[in-house]
Design a protein around this motif. Structure first.
Motif, PDB file in Angstrom:
ATOM      1  N   PHE A  10       0.800  -1.224   0.000  1.00  0.00           N
ATOM      2  CA  PHE A  10       0.000   0.000   0.000  1.00  0.00           C
ATOM      3  C   PHE A  10       0.837   1.279   0.000  1.00  0.00           C
ATOM      4  O   PHE A  10       0.321   2.340  -0.349  1.00  0.00           O
ATOM      5  CB  PHE A  10      -0.939  -0.021   1.222  1.00  0.00           C
ATOM      6  CG  PHE A  10      -1.837  -1.214   1.245  1.00  0.00           C
ATOM      7  CD1 PHE A  10      -2.997  -1.247   0.488  1.00  0.00           C
ATOM      8  CD2 PHE A  10      -1.518  -2.330   1.993  1.00  0.00           C
ATOM      9  CE1 PHE A  10      -3.814  -2.348   0.486  1.00  0.00           C
ATOM     10  CE2 PHE A  10      -2.333  -3.450   2.006  1.00  0.00           C
ATOM     11  CZ  PHE A  10      -3.485  -3.464   1.244  1.00  0.00           C
ATOM     12  N   THR A  11       2.105   1.168   0.379  1.00  0.00           N
ATOM     13  CA  THR A  11       2.970   2.363   0.398  1.00  0.00           C
ATOM     14  C   THR A  11       4.332   2.067  -0.229  1.00  0.00           C
ATOM     15  O   THR A  11       5.377   2.352   0.384  1.00  0.00           O
ATOM     16  CB  THR A  11       3.150   2.868   1.844  1.00  0.00           C
ATOM     17  OG1 THR A  11       3.748   1.810   2.622  1.00  0.00           O
ATOM     18  CG2 THR A  11       1.831   3.291   2.458  1.00  0.00           C
ATOM     19  N   ALA A  69      16.121  -3.268  -4.706  1.00  0.00           N
ATOM     20  CA  ALA A  69      14.892  -4.033  -4.472  1.00  0.00           C
ATOM     21  C   ALA A  69      13.683  -3.135  -4.676  1.00  0.00           C
ATOM     22  O   ALA A  69      13.596  -2.046  -4.087  1.00  0.00           O
ATOM     23  CB  ALA A  69      14.894  -4.600  -3.055  1.00  0.00           C
ATOM     24  N   PRO A  70      12.737  -3.550  -5.500  1.00  0.00           N
ATOM     25  CA  PRO A  70      11.536  -2.726  -5.681  1.00  0.00           C
ATOM     26  C   PRO A  70      10.650  -2.785  -4.440  1.00  0.00           C
ATOM     27  O   PRO A  70      10.596  -3.805  -3.743  1.00  0.00           O
ATOM     28  CB  PRO A  70      10.832  -3.383  -6.879  1.00  0.00           C
ATOM     29  CG  PRO A  70      11.299  -4.805  -6.863  1.00  0.00           C
ATOM     30  CD  PRO A  70      12.703  -4.778  -6.320  1.00  0.00           C
ATOM     31  N   GLY A  71       9.966  -1.672  -4.170  1.00  0.00           N
ATOM     32  CA  GLY A  71       9.008  -1.679  -3.067  1.00  0.00           C
ATOM     33  C   GLY A  71       7.872  -2.636  -3.331  1.00  0.00           C
ATOM     34  O   GLY A  71       7.353  -3.276  -2.409  1.00  0.00           O
ATOM     35  N   LEU A  72       7.477  -2.740  -4.597  1.00  0.00           N
ATOM     36  CA  LEU A  72       6.407  -3.660  -5.005  1.00  0.00           C
ATOM     37  C   LEU A  72       6.755  -4.200  -6.370  1.00  0.00           C
ATOM     38  O   LEU A  72       7.149  -3.443  -7.264  1.00  0.00           O
ATOM     39  CB  LEU A  72       5.056  -2.920  -5.063  1.00  0.00           C
ATOM     40  CG  LEU A  72       3.863  -3.720  -5.585  1.00  0.00           C
ATOM     41  CD1 LEU A  72       3.501  -4.846  -4.613  1.00  0.00           C
ATOM     42  CD2 LEU A  72       2.657  -2.800  -5.804  1.00  0.00           C
ATOM     43  N   ALA A  73       6.612  -5.509  -6.538  1.00  0.00           N
ATOM     44  CA  ALA A  73       6.803  -6.131  -7.846  1.00  0.00           C
ATOM     45  C   ALA A  73       5.468  -6.651  -8.338  1.00  0.00           C
ATOM     46  O   ALA A  73       4.709  -7.252  -7.570  1.00  0.00           O
ATOM     47  CB  ALA A  73       7.808  -7.275  -7.751  1.00  0.00           C
ATOM     48  N   CYS A  94      13.142  -7.613  -1.909  1.00  0.00           N
ATOM     49  CA  CYS A  94      11.760  -7.196  -2.142  1.00  0.00           C
ATOM     50  C   CYS A  94      10.849  -7.870  -1.121  1.00  0.00           C
ATOM     51  O   CYS A  94      11.041  -9.040  -0.771  1.00  0.00           O
ATOM     52  CB  CYS A  94      11.340  -7.579  -3.564  1.00  0.00           C
ATOM     53  SG  CYS A  94       9.636  -7.137  -3.988  1.00  0.00           S
ATOM     54  N   LYS A  95       9.823  -7.166  -0.635  1.00  0.00           N
ATOM     55  CA  LYS A  95       8.953  -7.689   0.407  1.00  0.00           C
ATOM     56  C   LYS A  95       7.503  -7.856  -0.031  1.00  0.00           C
ATOM     57  O   LYS A  95       6.695  -8.357   0.754  1.00  0.00           O
ATOM     58  CB  LYS A  95       8.997  -6.772   1.639  1.00  0.00           C
ATOM     59  CG  LYS A  95      10.381  -6.674   2.282  1.00  0.00           C
ATOM     60  CD  LYS A  95      10.906  -8.047   2.717  1.00  0.00           C
ATOM     61  CE  LYS A  95      12.272  -7.950   3.363  1.00  0.00           C
ATOM     62  NZ  LYS A  95      12.840  -9.289   3.684  1.00  0.00           N
ATOM     63  N   ALA A  96       7.148  -7.462  -1.242  1.00  0.00           N
ATOM     64  CA  ALA A  96       5.756  -7.569  -1.681  1.00  0.00           C
ATOM     65  C   ALA A  96       5.698  -7.785  -3.182  1.00  0.00           C
ATOM     66  O   ALA A  96       6.355  -7.059  -3.941  1.00  0.00           O
ATOM     67  CB  ALA A  96       4.973  -6.310  -1.306  1.00  0.00           C
ATOM     68  N   ALA A  97       4.915  -8.777  -3.594  1.00  0.00           N
ATOM     69  CA  ALA A  97       4.755  -9.053  -5.022  1.00  0.00           C
ATOM     70  C   ALA A  97       3.298  -9.386  -5.319  1.00  0.00           C
ATOM     71  O   ALA A  97       2.668 -10.150  -4.582  1.00  0.00           O
ATOM     72  CB  ALA A  97       5.655 -10.210  -5.460  1.00  0.00           C
ATOM     73  N   VAL A 139      -4.312   1.703  -5.141  1.00  0.00           N
ATOM     74  CA  VAL A 139      -4.305   2.593  -3.977  1.00  0.00           C
ATOM     75  C   VAL A 139      -4.413   4.010  -4.532  1.00  0.00           C
ATOM     76  O   VAL A 139      -3.394   4.678  -4.760  1.00  0.00           O
ATOM     77  CB  VAL A 139      -3.029   2.406  -3.131  1.00  0.00           C
ATOM     78  CG1 VAL A 139      -3.132   3.224  -1.844  1.00  0.00           C
ATOM     79  CG2 VAL A 139      -2.800   0.932  -2.801  1.00  0.00           C
ATOM     80  N   PRO A 140      -5.645   4.476  -4.787  1.00  0.00           N
ATOM     81  CA  PRO A 140      -5.819   5.733  -5.519  1.00  0.00           C
ATOM     82  C   PRO A 140      -5.157   6.931  -4.861  1.00  0.00           C
ATOM     83  O   PRO A 140      -4.646   7.826  -5.551  1.00  0.00           O
ATOM     84  CB  PRO A 140      -7.344   5.901  -5.558  1.00  0.00           C
ATOM     85  CG  PRO A 140      -7.874   4.512  -5.418  1.00  0.00           C
ATOM     86  CD  PRO A 140      -6.920   3.813  -4.507  1.00  0.00           C
ATOM     87  N   GLY A 141      -5.147   6.987  -3.518  1.00  0.00           N
ATOM     88  CA  GLY A 141      -4.569   8.136  -2.838  1.00  0.00           C
ATOM     89  C   GLY A 141      -3.083   8.287  -3.102  1.00  0.00           C
ATOM     90  O   GLY A 141      -2.535   9.385  -2.960  1.00  0.00           O
TER      91      GLY A 141
END
Length: 891
Positions: A10-11, A69-73, A94-97, A139-141
């Motif tokens: 989400f972030t 490492a990407p924040g999100l993959a 990376c911690k989220a995919a 996550v539109p915001g």
């Protein structure tokens, strides 16, 4: 892994699109376009060895080539490549995919599925996986559109989580046309790692989310889901569409209960128990958000209707009664007041028809009267436009009343352009507005259901727990039956187990032949009932295997002979083990009920209640509850059946003993928790009348418990852990240190009243004179899977149990850290009670496998600082001036 690393979804500070493409219409191209065009402010890295550049962005040939490492993959490559890509991302840090790829049930090397290989590759790095086979998340915001949805989501404060990819895209489109915004929009897909429980835990604490909306087709981890759902529903409105309502799960089973407790009944019970609101369409989902956004809750189902036309009032009444609501009965004073101010042709009742020519003043007078009506829980205003008074003028005049109302008010402005301004005025004032009377009534009933479910989360059962069952006797008999190879338990053994749990049963004996039958009848005393005993006969009445009211030896002998002939003719292959002889229960006005246990494949044991007798399947009047139950939950279970009205009494039938009935349901819930071998139970009929309850017939089905499995693992909600009770000697004498129970609420209230203002300030970080009902329920009704509270208790001089001190720990959803708090009655300081409670809590936390325990104390709470140091905690001053206390439990 629950909430660990979910924040990266989400972030994220950067996004890598692995499998990005330039091929029009491909998933890779669509995802890259959505990420790049959504307004995301961080770096975007396309990954595909075929391209040096994509969408004006530098492309990378492999995930290993990324600058960091990407924040999100976001992975949209063929299924076979996913495990390797996940392994590479994990090694990068990376911690989220998000895995959009489908087809991961195919076999990989070593006999694993690709799905398992993917999870195995992610686990060592704590890399979280959303999907596979999902649409993605938005996550539109933050301008994040990591999906291949055809339209973007608008920013807002609703969180939407769905399993169905098709529904995700449809709801996005639907919501955008209605200008509905979202804090996040998540497609779960297969939910192989991140599931509903994880997201409910995260969203419950998300300050950017005001309400949580779910679309669920199935739940896999029932206890995790229930703990997360109960926590989320306490924090903010949580609404769910559960698809799959048809009764395809109902099937021919050993017992009536097994056949009747279909999956939808069980889901309904679970969602009620969690305090959520269940709706049945996406339209209702968003209507529910609008209705729950207003802070007022109805105290009951009684609705007063104010209208300027008879037809709309009748339509609303029909919808209300059909939906289970109640038309409020107006008090004589209200009727007299209305009659004094309305034309003689008014309706003289509810709905209150103020007549089509009503001026503004008539609306104001009538609404004020209904808002003061003691017999109404809410008011519905229905207005059809007329040429006499502009609708907007009426709305403006009513707004002060609408804003000041202490009970819910709903508005239905019928029409189009002529009422548009009136609608806008009400919406701006936070008043729910509906297009039709039926929609308005549906919104009111949603509000009633939600308030009822929330109240169940806050209800405090009456003091006085039931007497402890003879668990040893019950377990010994169950073990003996299984050792003998008996899984279909007949009436006599079933009743013996029920009696061990304190459930009233009719005296029953078994006999193999006529001599035994006659001897049993003489011991019991005539009149008696005779029943066939056979492991192959499920429904004895269907084969003539039941004869009632036998008055003497001759009648009994004749009935036995005839019964044998009937049964052998009907079922010649049936094994006949003999007969049961039972005392006749002379209760002509008693209601025939069914109480039972069934085992749901997801939620485990459930308790069923409803109308019983031989026509139980035909009456189809059942409700289901998840054990463990207390008296409040048992009464609520009864209230969800039509039988509840009959039990309340009618004509010359007095009210049944609801307390005795509730106790039976609580005890059956205890059996479900205590006896892992008990797969099904039927008590049918259970007779209930004003003098109490008694079980006439019962049968059970047993199965050996899985070897090595925790016997509580099958339960969706952990019961009271009586194995954690400890009797200890102390400076205050013998004490019982045990987990807190809902029934401790009165003692806990008295305990709080005995605390000094300073102790309350130290514990609550503020001043309080008393606990509110919601706070009292929250302190005593805990989720033993997520938290623990130990109380030190003893028996006071008046015979009541008194609470002397409480220590509690809230465990994070990952099961790693516990946050503790402790308080001892003010007149007992310095007697070693705090140390005793802390030692007990820390032993429990170590046994649970927690890594550390922490707490916060005010800077001037030196007694707490001293206790923490003596227990091994490290103390340091936080930036806010408070003192943080931390203890590492392992290593």
């Amino acid at each position: 892994m629950s909430m660990r690393n979910l924040n990266h979804f989400f972030t994220p500070d950067s996004v890598a699109v692995i499998g990005a493409s330039a091929r029009p219409g491909s998933v890779g191209a669509t995802v890259l376009a959505n990420v790049a065009g959504g307004g995301f402010s961080g770096p975007i890295w396309p990954v595909n060895p075929k391209y040096g550049e994509l969408a004006g962005l530098s492309a990378f040939g492999d995930a290993a080539d990324l600058p960091r490492a990407p924040g999100l993959a976001v992975i949209c490559t063929p299924a076979a490549t996913v495990p390797g890509i996940v392994a590479t991302l994990g090694e990068l840090g990376c911690k989220a995919a998000v895995v959009l790829s489908a087809g991961l049930d195919a076999q990989a090397a070593g006999g694993r599925t690709l799905r398992q290989a993917m999870l195995d590759a992610a686990r060592p790095h704590l890399l979280r996986i959303l999907g596979p086979n999902c649409v993605g998340l938005l996550v539109p915001g933050r301008g994040l559109n990591a999906s291949f949805a055809p339209v973007a989501a608008l920013p807002g404060r609703l969180a939407f989580v769905a399993q169905s990819g098709a529904l995700v895209t449809a709801v996005l489109d639907w919501a955008r046309t209605r200008r509905i915004g979202f804090s996040c929009f998540v497609s779960l897909g297969d939910g192989s790692d991140v599931d509903f429980g994880d997201l409910l835990d995260y969203l419950a604490g998300d300050p950017g989310t005001d309400a949580i909306l779910l679309y669920a087709e199935s739940v896999r981890q029932a206890r995790k889901f229930m703990s997360a759902a109960r926590g989320a529903a306490r924090a903010k409105p949580t609404v769910i569409v559960k698809a799959g309502r048809v009764a395809e799960a109902a099937h021919a089973a050993f017992s009536h209960t097994g056949a009747l407790a279909g999956s939808d009944l069980v889901y309904d019970a679970a969602l009620r128990r969690a305090g959520m609101l269940r709706v049945y369409s996406t339209d209702e989902l968003f209507d529910a958000v609008a209705i729950l956004a207003q802070p007022r809750r109805p105290a009951g189902p009684r609705l007063a209707i104010l209208t300027n036309g008879g037809g709309p009032g009748v339509m609303a009444t029909d919808a209300l009664v059909a939906g289970g609501g109640t038309l409020a009965q107006l008090a004589p004073a209200t009727l007299a007041h209305l009659s004094g101010h309305l034309p003689a042709t008014w309706s003289h009742g509810n709905p209150v028809d103020v007549i089509g020519d009503a001026p503004v003043e008539r609306y104001v007078m009538a609404l004020r009267a209904l808002l003061d009506e003691p017999g109404a829980d809410a008011v519905l205003l229905i207005h059809a436009p007329t040429a006499i008074v502009p609708s907007a003028d009426i709305a403006r005049a009513l707004l002060p009343l609408l804003r000041a109302a202490v009970r819910p008010v709903l508005c239905c402005w019928l029409g189009g352009a002529s009422v548009a301004q009136a609608r806008s005025l009400c919406l701006d004032a936070g008043v729910p507005v509906f297009d039709t009377p039926e929609e308005a009534v549906r919104g009111f009933l949603q509000l009633v259901d939600y308030a009822r479910n929330q109240n169940m989360l806050m209800q405090v059962p009456p003091a006085g727990a039931l007497a402890q069952p003879d668990r040893t006797a019950a377990r010994t008999r169950v073990a003996g039956l299984l050792e003998a190879g008996t899984t279909a338990v007949g009436e006599a053994d079933a009743k013996a187990i029920l009696a061990a749990y304190g459930i009233p049963v009719v005296q029953t004996e078994t006999a193999r032949d006529l001599d035994g039958v006659l001897a049993a009848a003489r011991r019991i005393g005539y009149p008696v009932a005779l029943k066939i005993l056979s492991p192959d006969i499920v429904h004895k009445t269907d084969v003539g295997g039941v004869v009632l009211d036998l008055a003497d030896d001759a009648a009994l002998a004749q009935a036995q002979d005839a019964m044998l002939a009937r049964v052998r003719a009907a079922l010649p292959q049936a094994r006949l083990a003999g007969f049961t002889v039972q005392a006749m229960a002379r209760r002509p006005r008693a209601h025939e009920l069914i109480v039972g246990i069934a085992t749901d494949p997801v939620f485990g044991p459930v308790v069923l209640f409803g109308q019983g007798g031989v026509a139980v399947e035909v009456t189809a009047d059942q409700a289901v509850g998840l054990p463990p139950l207390n008296r409040v939950l048992a009464a609520d279970l009864v209230s969800h059946t039509r039988a509840a009205r009959l039990l309340a009494g009618f004509r010359d039938h007095p009210r049944a003993d609801f307390e005795a009935l509730s106790d039976v349901l609580v005890r059956v819930g205890q059996m479900a928790a205590d006896l892992p071998e008990l797969v099904e139970l039927d008590i049918n009929p259970l007779l209930a009348d004003a003098s109490g309850v008694v079980a006439l017939d019962a049968r059970m089905r047993l199965a050996p418990a899985p070897a090595g499995q925790d016997p509580l693992a099958r339960l969706a909600i952990l019961p009271y852990p009586d194995d954690l009770e400890r009797r200890v000697d102390s400076a205050l004498g013998p004490l019982l240190v045990r987990p807190i129970r809902p029934e401790d609420a009165p003692a806990h209230e008295a305990f709080f009243a005995a605390l000094s203002p300073q102790d309350i300030h130290f514990r609550m970080f503020g001043t309080m004179r008393a606990l509110s009902p919601a706070q009292l329920a929250r302190f005593t009704q805990i989720d033993y899977a997520r938290e623990m509270a130990f109380i030190a208790t003893r028996t006071a001089r008046d015979g009541r149990a008194e609470t002397l001190g409480v220590v509690r720990v809230a465990i994070d959803p990952d099961g790693i850290v516990g946050e503790f708090a402790i308080i001892v009655r003010s007149d007992l300081h310095g007697r070693g009670l705090g140390h005793l409670l802390m030692d007990r809590l820390l032993d429990y936390c170590r046994a649970r496998g927690l890594e550390r325990v922490s707490g916060v104390a005010l800077a001037d709470n030196v007694g707490m600082h001293r206790l923490a140091r003596s227990c091994g905690f490290q103390l340091r001053t936080a930036v806010d001036g408070n003192v943080e206390m931390v203890l590492a439990l392992h290593g």
